[in-house]
Write an enzyme that holds these catalytic residues in place. Structure first.
Site, PDB file in Angstrom:
ATOM      1  N   CYS A  41     106.690  -5.844 -12.732  1.00  0.00           N
ATOM      2  CA  CYS A  41     105.273  -5.602 -13.027  1.00  0.00           C
ATOM      3  C   CYS A  41     104.331  -6.075 -11.930  1.00  0.00           C
ATOM      4  O   CYS A  41     103.136  -5.814 -11.976  1.00  0.00           O
ATOM      5  CB  CYS A  41     104.892  -6.294 -14.330  1.00  0.00           C
ATOM      6  SG  CYS A  41     105.108  -8.076 -14.211  1.00  0.00           S
ATOM      7  N   CYS A 110     109.112 -10.702 -19.093  1.00  0.00           N
ATOM      8  CA  CYS A 110     108.039 -11.654 -18.792  1.00  0.00           C
ATOM      9  C   CYS A 110     108.519 -13.092 -18.884  1.00  0.00           C
ATOM     10  O   CYS A 110     107.877 -13.996 -18.343  1.00  0.00           O
ATOM     11  CB  CYS A 110     106.870 -11.453 -19.741  1.00  0.00           C
ATOM     12  SG  CYS A 110     106.344  -9.743 -19.848  1.00  0.00           S
TER      13      CYS A 110
HETATM   14 FE1  FES Z   1     104.265  -8.968 -15.928  1.00  0.00          FE
HETATM   15 FE2  FES Z   1     104.523  -9.751 -18.371  1.00  0.00          FE
HETATM   16  S1  FES Z   1     103.897  -7.813 -17.699  1.00  0.00           S
HETATM   17  S2  FES Z   1     104.967 -10.848 -16.594  1.00  0.00           S
END
Ligand code: FES
Length: 134
Positions: A41, A110
């Site tokens: 992400c 995450c």
């Molecule tokens: Fe990146 Fe949760 S979406 S750490």
């Protein structure tokens, strides 16, 4: 997306957010940092670990991550403080997720950030990288 009550609690009121300043170190204390990014992400986390006599006496994180990442960082710092280096190395992503009563499947990645940052910091400590001694 449905988060557990524990995730909400740690996200809304996270423990140990911020940085540990080297100036505040006491005699015989050391500070080491570790930084990781999440390729999934693009989020980032930096962890500060304060050590004395092989024990973690302080731990804080600066995070540019989502709600789940913030909750995970809060739990990771809480679990790390008071542990020896060896004990802290045993912390796993699974343990963090368990402590939060689970994460939605899409958010499982995450939980990597905080634990990986902690592991990175402890690895740096052993290699003498990013270590400040008082
Ligand atoms: Fe990146 Fe949760 S979406 S750490």
């Amino acid at each position: 997306m449905e988060y557990s009550e524990k995730v909400k609690k740690h996200f809304l009121n996270p423990s140990n957010l911020g940085k540990i300043e080297a100036e505040g170190l006491g005699q015989g204390e050391e500070l080491v940092t570790g930084e990781v990014g999440n390729p999934a992400c693009g989020d980032l986390m930096k962890i500060y670990v304060r050590i004395k006599n092989n024990k973690i006496i302080g731990c804080k994180v600066e995070t540019f991550g989502c709600a789940a990442a913030i909750a995970c960082s809060s739990v990771t710092t809480e679990l790390a403080i008071g542990k020896t280096i060896e004990e802290a190395k045993e912390l796993t992503r699974e343990r963090i997720v368990q402590e939060l009563d689970g994460l939605p499947p899409l958010k499982l990645h995450c939980s990597n950030l905080a634990v990986d940052a902690l592991k990175k910091a402890l690895e740096n400590y052993e290699k003498g990288i990013n270590v400040i001694k008082k």
